[in-house]
Scaffold this active site. Structure first.
Site, PDB file in Angstrom:
ATOM      1  N   GLU B 258       0.808  -1.214   0.000  1.00 15.10           N
ATOM      2  CA  GLU B 258       0.000   0.000   0.000  1.00 15.10           C
ATOM      3  C   GLU B 258       0.842   1.265   0.000  1.00 15.10           C
ATOM      4  O   GLU B 258       0.538   2.218   0.725  1.00 15.10           O
ATOM      5  CB  GLU B 258      -0.935  -0.021   1.213  1.00 15.10           C
ATOM      6  CG  GLU B 258      -0.216  -0.013   2.575  1.00 15.10           C
ATOM      7  CD  GLU B 258       0.120  -1.370   3.164  1.00 15.10           C
ATOM      8  OE1 GLU B 258       0.238  -2.345   2.377  1.00 15.10           O
ATOM      9  OE2 GLU B 258       0.277  -1.465   4.390  1.00 15.10           O
ATOM     10  N   HIS B 282      -8.322  -3.867  -1.008  1.00 18.13           N
ATOM     11  CA  HIS B 282      -7.534  -3.956   0.222  1.00 18.13           C
ATOM     12  C   HIS B 282      -6.489  -2.845   0.283  1.00 18.13           C
ATOM     13  O   HIS B 282      -6.369  -2.141   1.292  1.00 18.13           O
ATOM     14  CB  HIS B 282      -6.872  -5.340   0.291  1.00 18.13           C
ATOM     15  CG  HIS B 282      -6.018  -5.550   1.502  1.00 18.13           C
ATOM     16  ND1 HIS B 282      -6.475  -6.194   2.630  1.00 18.13           N
ATOM     17  CD2 HIS B 282      -4.740  -5.200   1.770  1.00 18.13           C
ATOM     18  CE1 HIS B 282      -5.516  -6.218   3.537  1.00 18.13           C
ATOM     19  NE2 HIS B 282      -4.438  -5.629   3.041  1.00 18.13           N
ATOM     20  N   GLU B 283      -5.755  -2.659  -0.793  1.00 15.27           N
ATOM     21  CA  GLU B 283      -4.684  -1.647  -0.785  1.00 15.27           C
ATOM     22  C   GLU B 283      -5.276  -0.237  -0.691  1.00 15.27           C
ATOM     23  O   GLU B 283      -4.719   0.634  -0.027  1.00 15.27           O
ATOM     24  CB  GLU B 283      -3.785  -1.797  -2.007  1.00 15.27           C
ATOM     25  CG  GLU B 283      -3.182  -3.193  -2.211  1.00 15.27           C
ATOM     26  CD  GLU B 283      -2.537  -3.787  -0.973  1.00 15.27           C
ATOM     27  OE1 GLU B 283      -2.009  -3.023  -0.140  1.00 15.27           O
ATOM     28  OE2 GLU B 283      -2.587  -5.022  -0.814  1.00 15.27           O
ATOM     29  N   HIS B 286      -6.037   0.605   2.844  1.00 14.04           N
ATOM     30  CA  HIS B 286      -4.867   1.012   3.630  1.00 14.04           C
ATOM     31  C   HIS B 286      -4.640   2.531   3.589  1.00 14.04           C
ATOM     32  O   HIS B 286      -3.926   3.062   4.442  1.00 14.04           O
ATOM     33  CB  HIS B 286      -3.605   0.324   3.102  1.00 14.04           C
ATOM     34  CG  HIS B 286      -3.326  -1.008   3.732  1.00 14.04           C
ATOM     35  ND1 HIS B 286      -3.216  -1.176   5.091  1.00 14.04           N
ATOM     36  CD2 HIS B 286      -3.112  -2.230   3.177  1.00 14.04           C
ATOM     37  CE1 HIS B 286      -2.948  -2.460   5.343  1.00 14.04           C
ATOM     38  NE2 HIS B 286      -2.880  -3.116   4.200  1.00 14.04           N
ATOM     39  N   GLU B 305      -3.691  -4.348   9.548  1.00 10.78           N
ATOM     40  CA  GLU B 305      -4.213  -5.352   8.611  1.00 10.78           C
ATOM     41  C   GLU B 305      -5.618  -5.826   8.951  1.00 10.78           C
ATOM     42  O   GLU B 305      -6.412  -6.107   8.059  1.00 10.78           O
ATOM     43  CB  GLU B 305      -3.242  -6.534   8.506  1.00 10.78           C
ATOM     44  CG  GLU B 305      -1.889  -6.153   7.906  1.00 10.78           C
ATOM     45  CD  GLU B 305      -2.005  -5.590   6.485  1.00 10.78           C
ATOM     46  OE1 GLU B 305      -3.072  -5.689   5.855  1.00 10.78           O
ATOM     47  OE2 GLU B 305      -0.989  -5.026   6.002  1.00 10.78           O
ATOM     48  N   ASP B 363       9.348  -9.796   9.672  1.00 10.19           N
ATOM     49  CA  ASP B 363       9.140 -10.713   8.536  1.00 10.19           C
ATOM     50  C   ASP B 363       8.980 -12.154   9.010  1.00 10.19           C
ATOM     51  O   ASP B 363       8.240 -12.936   8.405  1.00 10.19           O
ATOM     52  CB  ASP B 363      10.332 -10.666   7.558  1.00 10.19           C
ATOM     53  CG  ASP B 363      10.371  -9.378   6.748  1.00 10.19           C
ATOM     54  OD1 ASP B 363       9.376  -8.618   6.761  1.00 10.19           O
ATOM     55  OD2 ASP B 363      11.419  -9.125   6.112  1.00 10.19           O
ATOM     56  N   TYR B 371      -4.097 -10.346   9.917  1.00  5.65           N
ATOM     57  CA  TYR B 371      -5.170 -10.042   8.965  1.00  5.65           C
ATOM     58  C   TYR B 371      -6.491 -10.643   9.435  1.00  5.65           C
ATOM     59  O   TYR B 371      -7.473  -9.929   9.617  1.00  5.65           O
ATOM     60  CB  TYR B 371      -4.851 -10.624   7.575  1.00  5.65           C
ATOM     61  CG  TYR B 371      -3.661 -10.009   6.891  1.00  5.65           C
ATOM     62  CD1 TYR B 371      -2.362 -10.277   7.324  1.00  5.65           C
ATOM     63  CD2 TYR B 371      -3.820  -9.172   5.793  1.00  5.65           C
ATOM     64  CE1 TYR B 371      -1.263  -9.716   6.688  1.00  5.65           C
ATOM     65  CE2 TYR B 371      -2.729  -8.606   5.151  1.00  5.65           C
ATOM     66  CZ  TYR B 371      -1.452  -8.886   5.595  1.00  5.65           C
ATOM     67  OH  TYR B 371      -0.374  -8.330   4.973  1.00  5.65           O
TER      68      TYR B 371
HETATM   69 ZN   LIG Z   1      -2.662  -5.142   3.963  1.00  9.72          ZN
END
Ligand SMILES: [Zn+2]
Ligand SMILES: [Zn+2]
Lengths: 612, 612
Positions: B258, B282-283, B286, B305, B363, B371
């Site tokens: 995003e 979704h993006e 954001h 998320e 990460d 999410y």
């Molecule tokens: Zn996302």
């Protein structure tokens, strides 16, 4: 998936099918200061295929000092089929994974060092040069020289029974002699050396251990002779002469190891109430399933362990009734489920017959799967053919047919079908390929009589439900009716059944620490010294993030090295950030105490680079 | 468990609370032959605490060549509260993990190299020296010099809009200028350089990509403007000026990123039927949840998320009705379950608020959990307070309150309670600690309207049941009534729902290959080019040991590098001995094509030593 070649043995480099070593004569000297065993192995062989021009042996971390064939310093040319012998002078090295050398501080007595071997699965090659495959069997004789304060024991009948003082040589050493006249696979070679005492358990049995544990061992294992007789009533004659037990120091990585004539067992069995003695029934069962009828390669390990679980539970049935068989079978199902979850249901190592090609170490594939999926399959077959009586008759026949031999999954299948097909219609519908080669949970479902597990499972369900209904938090966590008397009259195994059932029910959502603390308030699990209960309870608490249990858990990981307890507890501790560092620190502090196999597997669980 | 300190930011070494960088002015030169970006960053700062005597910046794999403060070659003594600026001359190195340099062969066009950045979570520090934490925000301006055949794009508004040809300098380079006037966290810095074209999507939107993909992108993302308007109707004004899309080369490791003004998306969205365009929704979402209201540290990532999943699904509700919201929510539950199974339910990374202390790279903790557990929580709250209408009003208010700021889980909780407590009785009963800090599946259960998923789930159940009843093997595998018309009229998402439901139902016991082959015979999944369907179908087949799918799977792993597809497929291939070597070989062959983050994570999945 699809059928695999059943005859390839991936774990050995030896040409055991072309030339077979039939007998080993060992002269060994145990040197505690150098941490080596040195000596000679005189190997009798039979060349079976003409054109075979070499006897290839497996070795790892051995120094080979001299080889001679048929008496002459050798020239390695073996002619067409004949018998002969070769003599190898060798020494182990400190890296030999078959050996664990314990310092005096690592023993109960604290005065003398200790040595024991663990050759299963493929560590015998780091003890003596051999054809290191369960596919080949040999008899052996041995003389072992040790410091004179020590006793040596092997997986064989002692020659100087019953005194067992060995032969003093006047130079501060003593030599013990052994003979194993039943052919055994290499993984059943075993040696232990330490300051040992023994107590009689029955006409052919003693329990050996360091002096401080021998009384506890004699009490805990007093049912040994009854187990032996029950086993023989199901399986046929006991051919090994002696059945002794050696109670090892706490770093022994397994529950038991069925070394012939001399089962090795972990001191974590010393519950004080004989509640864990079923492990002895298990090792006794191996006298037939595994030791007499042996898996032809490690891919068929379920034939050793599945059958042994079955015979262990048949022994319990003979002594305590069918309900006990069903109870243990039902607990075994929970163990199976957990193993499938741990590997992931798509993982090949959840197959009854895994694929070990490409140099996979059988230790890496080791889990409850061959035990409990194997048992599950055999119970399924038992039910299909008409129940225990019919199946026991088949079993006795199967043992007789394969005694002193090895067996593959296909060999078992063929024998079973040959025995039953004409008489039993349902047998044609068995999907052997699914049972053998499909990963995950079994293709068919067994149902067990749960009368002994009933109250444990019901109580587990009520704690689970009260949590689901949102009653499971805060100081009044748990079912409204929960009380300190809930477990009155329960056996240790029923308590473990309660906890393991909770482990299953909570596999996708752990309890809150409020709930586990409430359980402790009512049931006082924190104080238990029963190793199985500790495993089950500590796991449940750690997964719940209930770190009140951390001191007991770290103590448990510090005082014994049985993989069944180390691995799930280290994994659970590592998954939680508040205990991750404690897991790493405890492992670092005790890594040297743990057996090399255990240390290697725990390092994997802690996501450390593989190391032995 | 227990509450964690919500204010510690473990991912940065910077003292961003004492002295804040408020603006960066970047002059960058992109050198494709040396694979470095070099230049200067002029950083304006505000010292907020007196006594602070240093401005500490995060860097990794950067060469720092010169630092000056307020114009003078520096002496690093910052006095009591004041404003100032510092100038850093620096260059990236080939090890900079924020950058992926693609050779011409790795692009669609094949003629020119390509560069793109991925700064989330903590890679911005390997692009420019910065306070690399979402807890600090800054505006930026930039001039980027690139080879003159190339276009540069950044997460900012281009200064020379709408032509975007940059300024030619006559020396074979061209300079593009950008301004981002809304304060952003460092992880939203982004740059892409390549031979790019664009098409208009709407009044403030274009899609950029290599020339060969731009028409497909324009078709696939034609709903962009409708999404934007629906989002603004729920969330409030869109403050970023432009909303462009950049369709990246196939190695882009995420579905979308995003980056403000310029979302990066994977070409795996090009399904040809807009069935995967919800990633664009979704993006877009954001733009409010994450970019405007930002998680204060990576432990509160669910606030980015989870809210974005909720807003994505609210956008779908506005455009396609509430049933679509419920359908996607229901699929999200299956994803959540799978993630919990993969980590293990006791794993801290299954907590909504994980513990990243001790240097854990965000990460490594990344998964579907923030999410879908985040969404699950928000949907639970929405239901509790009276449904979407009430909750949307709250959401708009929440966005307004936290715009341009950061938020922690406790900050969200306090705001929610303040908003609702007086008006809504049930709110007092929310167990915030359980939701935030208990691992595994959520503490409460949502129920979704399954009308759109119904037939998919019912068909999945019938295949599952027929297998359980033992009908699932051989050439007539599958339900008796199964037919080639079963999926007639189904959307691609409904097919994925069918397959993902099977994934859940078969999580403890995979299908047999006979069953998956029978499914192929009837439903022809093998030939699908829909990436979500490929993921779901290939997983199901590989776990079943159905290696007929191996060629398609390896092709899929060779042609794109999105972690959502790489990781489960590599793990499944690795678990099966017949595909293990193919997994290792394919990874070895394509490791260089994969993004460094993806390569690192897949190496973990293949049990290789961690390496970047
Ligand atoms: Zn996302
Ligand atoms: Zn056993």
């Amino acid at each position: 998936m699809g059928k695999r070649a059943a005859t390839v043995e991936h774990s050995t480099q030896s040409n055991y099918e072309a030339v077979t070593v039939t007998h080993a004569d060992l002269d060994l000297v145990v040197d505690f200061s150098a941490k080596t065993i040195s000596g000679t192995a005189q190997l009798k062989y039979e060349v079976k295929r003409s054109g075979c021009d070499a006897l290839i042996l497996d070795t790892r971390d051995l120094a080979i000092q001299e080889v001679s064939v048929d008496g002459a310093a050798c020239q390695f040319t073996l002619a067409s089929p004949h018998k002969g012998s070769t003599r190898v002078r060798f020494a182990t090295s400190p890296a030999s994974t078959a050996l664990q050398w314990l310092s005096p501080a690592q023993t109960a007595g604290g005065e003398h060092p200790y040595l024991f071997t663990q050759c299963q699965a493929i560590h015998a090659r780091s003890l003596v040069p051999c054809q290191d495959t369960p596919g080949a069997k040999l008899t052996y004789a041995a003389r072992v020289r040790v410091p004179e304060v020590m006793t040596a024991l092997m997986s064989a009948v002692p020659v100087d029974e019953p005194g067992r003082t060995g032969q003093e040589s006047g130079d501060g050493t003593r030599t013990f002699s052994f003979a194993q006249q039943v052919p055994i696979p290499s993984y059943l070679l075993a040696l232990a050396v330490g300051q040992l005492e023994s107590r009689e358990l029955g006409p052919v049995s003693r329990v050996y251990s360091e002096p401080s544990m021998v009384a506890a061992g004699a009490y805990e294992f007093s049912e040994t002779d009854a187990f032996l007789q029950a086993a023989a009533s199901v399986a046929g004659p006991y051919v090994w002469g002696r059945y002794d037990l050696l109670l090892l120091p706490p770093s022994f990585p397994y529950g038991g190891m069925e070394n012939p004539c001399l089962t090795f067992v972990t001191p974590t069995l010393l519950a004080g109430d004989r509640s864990l003695a079923n492990v002895v029934a298990h090792e006794i069962a191996h006298s037939w399933t595994g030791n007499l009828v042996t898996n032809a390669s490690w891919e068929h390990f379920w034939l050793n362990e599945g059958w042994t679980m079955w015979l262990e539970r048949r022994i319990l049935a003979k002594l305590y009734g069918e309900a006990t068989y069903e109870f243990h079978a039902s607990l075994g199902y929970l163990d199976l489920r957990e193993a499938v979850e741990t590997w992931g249901a798509g993982h090949d190592f959840t197959c009854l017959v895994p694929d070990l090609s490409g140099g996979i170490d059988p230790d890496d594939a080791f889990s409850t799967i061959p035990y409990e999926k194997g048992f599950y399959f055999l119970h399924y077959l038992q039910t299909l053919v008409g129940g225990p009586e019919v199946f026991e008759a088949f079993f006795k026949d199967y043992i007789k047919a394969f005694s002193f031999k090895t067996v593959t999954s296909d060999g078992f299948k063929a024998y079973f079908l040959d025995y039953f097909t004409d008489s039993t219609p349902g047998v044609g519908g068995i999907d052997w390929d699914l049972w053998f080669y499909q990963p995950g949970m079994p293709p068919n479902v067994n149902s067990y009589d749960a009368s002994l597990a009933e109250s444990a499972y019901a109580l587990a369900q009520s704690w689970h439900t009260s949590d689901l209904m949102g009653l499971g938090t805060g100081s009044t966590a748990g079912p409204a009716k929960a009380s300190t008397t809930d477990l009155d009259g329960w056996s240790a195994s029923q308590k473990v059944a309660f906890l393991d059932k909770l482990g299953e029910l909570r596999s996708m959502k752990p309890f809150t620490p409020a709930t586990t603390r409430r359980m402790q308030e009512l049931y006082h699990f924190d104080d238990s010294k029963n190793a199985e209960l500790r495993r089950a309870w500590y796991s449940l608490c750690i997964k719940a993030g209930d770190l009140a249990i951390l001191p007991q858990t770290l103590a448990f990981l510090s005082e014994q090295g049985r993989m069944k307890y180390l691995r799930p507890l280290y994994r659970a501790l590592y998954a939680h950030p508040k205990s991750r560092q404690a897991a790493l620190d405890t492992f670092a502090a005790h890594r040297e105490m743990y057996h090399p196999i255990a240390a290697k597997m725990v390092a994997t669980d802690l996501q450390m680079p593989a190391a032995v």
